[in-house]
Write a protein that holds these residues in place. Structure first.
Motif, mmCIF file in Angstrom:
data_model
loop_
_atom_site.group_PDB
_atom_site.id
_atom_site.type_symbol
_atom_site.label_atom_id
_atom_site.label_comp_id
_atom_site.label_asym_id
_atom_site.label_seq_id
_atom_site.Cartn_x
_atom_site.Cartn_y
_atom_site.Cartn_z
ATOM 1 N N HIS A 92 0.869 -1.070 -0.117
ATOM 2 C CA HIS A 92 0.271 -0.030 -0.106
ATOM 3 C C HIS A 92 1.013 1.204 0.070
ATOM 4 C CE1 HIS A 92 -3.832 -1.612 0.364
ATOM 5 N NE2 HIS A 92 -3.432 -2.611 1.551
ATOM 6 N N LEU A 93 2.200 0.946 0.374
ATOM 7 C CA LEU A 93 2.904 2.383 0.303
ATOM 8 C C LEU A 93 3.372 2.978 -0.562
ATOM 9 C CD1 LEU A 93 3.962 1.978 4.165
ATOM 10 C CD2 LEU A 93 2.709 3.934 3.824
ATOM 11 N N ALA A 106 3.801 15.685 1.285
ATOM 12 C CA ALA A 106 3.958 14.928 2.360
ATOM 13 C C ALA A 106 4.418 12.851 1.841
ATOM 14 C CB ALA A 106 1.918 13.649 1.743
ATOM 15 N N TYR A 107 5.082 13.308 0.616
ATOM 16 C CA TYR A 107 6.534 12.375 0.246
ATOM 17 C C TYR A 107 7.420 12.393 1.124
ATOM 18 C CZ TYR A 107 8.530 10.402 -3.870
ATOM 19 O OH TYR A 107 9.543 9.301 -4.773
ATOM 20 N N ASP A 108 7.988 12.396 1.714
ATOM 21 C CA ASP A 108 9.818 12.321 2.225
ATOM 22 C C ASP A 108 8.438 12.146 3.469
ATOM 23 O OD1 ASP A 108 10.932 13.815 1.035
ATOM 24 O OD2 ASP A 108 10.910 15.495 2.105
ATOM 25 N N ASP A 109 6.924 12.128 4.022
ATOM 26 C CA ASP A 109 6.435 11.481 5.445
ATOM 27 C C ASP A 109 6.133 9.918 4.795
ATOM 28 O OD1 ASP A 109 6.739 13.707 6.678
ATOM 29 O OD2 ASP A 109 4.863 14.572 6.338
ATOM 30 N N THR A 110 5.570 9.555 3.797
ATOM 31 C CA THR A 110 5.558 8.306 3.080
ATOM 32 C C THR A 110 6.457 8.017 3.175
ATOM 33 O OG1 THR A 110 3.517 9.347 1.780
ATOM 34 C CG2 THR A 110 4.354 7.202 1.052
ATOM 35 N N VAL A 111 7.533 8.157 2.426
ATOM 36 C CA VAL A 111 8.680 7.578 2.873
ATOM 37 C C VAL A 111 9.342 6.927 3.776
ATOM 38 C CG1 VAL A 111 11.174 7.221 2.164
ATOM 39 C CG2 VAL A 111 9.574 8.104 0.391
ATOM 40 N N ASP A 113 7.365 6.231 6.598
ATOM 41 C CA ASP A 113 6.392 5.798 6.992
ATOM 42 C C ASP A 113 6.400 4.340 6.973
ATOM 43 O OD1 ASP A 113 4.579 8.035 8.670
ATOM 44 O OD2 ASP A 113 3.759 8.044 6.719
ATOM 45 N N LEU A 114 7.645 4.016 5.023
ATOM 46 C CA LEU A 114 8.039 2.882 4.598
ATOM 47 C C LEU A 114 9.280 2.187 5.629
ATOM 48 C CD1 LEU A 114 7.300 0.681 1.368
ATOM 49 C CD2 LEU A 114 9.258 2.756 1.107
ATOM 50 N N GLY A 115 10.052 3.519 5.781
ATOM 51 C CA GLY A 115 11.328 2.670 6.344
ATOM 52 C C GLY A 115 10.512 2.360 7.934
#
Length: 184
Positions: A92-93, A106-111, A113-115
Motif C-alpha cells: 500500500h505504501l 507528504a512524499y517525505d512522510d510516506t517514505v 512511514d515506509l522506512g
C-alpha cells in the motif's frame, strides 16, 4: 574459519540479509538527501524507485519461495510464525508513492512511514525468524539455491517484458552462480 562472502550468499538467510542491507542503504541515502536543501525531486524519485523495486523483489521472493518452505517447518512456534510478515501494508505504501509527485509535501512522510514499517520488520526477522530457522535445522543452503534460481528467472522475465534481448543468465553480483540443488 569464516566462509568467504561468495559462499555465504548461497544460504537463504544470507541472501535475505543482503537484500535488507541494500534496503537499509537506500533508506539512509534518502534520509540524508531529504535533509539537504535544494535537493532535486528527480534524485529523490530515483532513490525511491530503487527502494520500491528492492522492497517489491524481496517481498515477492519471501512470499513465493522462502515462506512456503519455512512456514511448515516452524510448526506451532507462534513467535516465529508471527515474524512471517504480511507485506500488504508495504504494498500500500509503495502504491501510494507510485501515485505521488516527489514534490508533494507528504512524499517525505510516506517514505519515512515506509522506512519505519520495513526497519521494524527487518529487525524482527533477524532477531526471531532467522534464529528459529537455524534452530529447526532447515537446509538453508538448498533453499538459497532455489531463491537464486528464482531471482535469475525474474531477471530474465524483466528483460523480456521490456523487449531487451535476453543475455545468458548472469546473477546479480554477490548471488551464487551454481544452483543445481533443489528442495525435496
Amino acid at each position: 574459519m569464516r566462509p568467504k562472502a561468495g559462499l555465504r550468499t548461497r544460504d537463504a538467510l544470507d541472501q535475505l540479509r543482503l537484500d535488507y542491507e541494500v534496503i537499509r542503504k537506500l533508506l539512509r541515502e534518502y534520509d540524508g538527501l531529504r535533509l539537504v536543501e535544494g535537493c532535486t525531486t528527480a534524485r529523490k524519485a530515483e532513490i525511491v524507485d530503487r527502494l520500491c523495486d528492492a522492497l517489491s523483489l524481496n517481498a515477492q521472493i519471501e512470499e513465493e519461495v522462502f515462506y512456503p518452505v519455512v512456514r511448515p517447518v516452524l510448526g506451532c512456534n507462534a513467535r516465529a510464525q508471527a515474524a512471517l510478515w504480511d507485506h500488504t501494508p508495504l504494498r500500500h505504501l509503495i502504491a501510494r508513492l507510485d501515485e505521488m509527485d516527489p514534490a508533494d509535501p507528504a512524499y517525505d512522510d510516506t517514505v519515512i512511514d515506509l522506512g519505519d514499517c520495513v526497519l521494524t520488520r527487518i529487525e524482527e526477522a533477524r532477531a526471531v525468524l532467522f534464529v528459529e530457522v537455524r534452530v529447526v535445522g532447515l537446509d538453508t543452503a538448498a533453499l538459497g539455491e532455489q531463491m537464486a534460481r528464482w531471482r535469475r528467472a525474474q531477471q530474465q522475465q524483466d528483460l523480456t517484458l521490456v523487449g531487451l534481448p535476453q543475455a545468458p543468465a548472469v546473477p546479480a553480483p554477490g548471488w551464487p552462480v551454481d544452483c543445481r540443488l533443489t528442495l525435496a
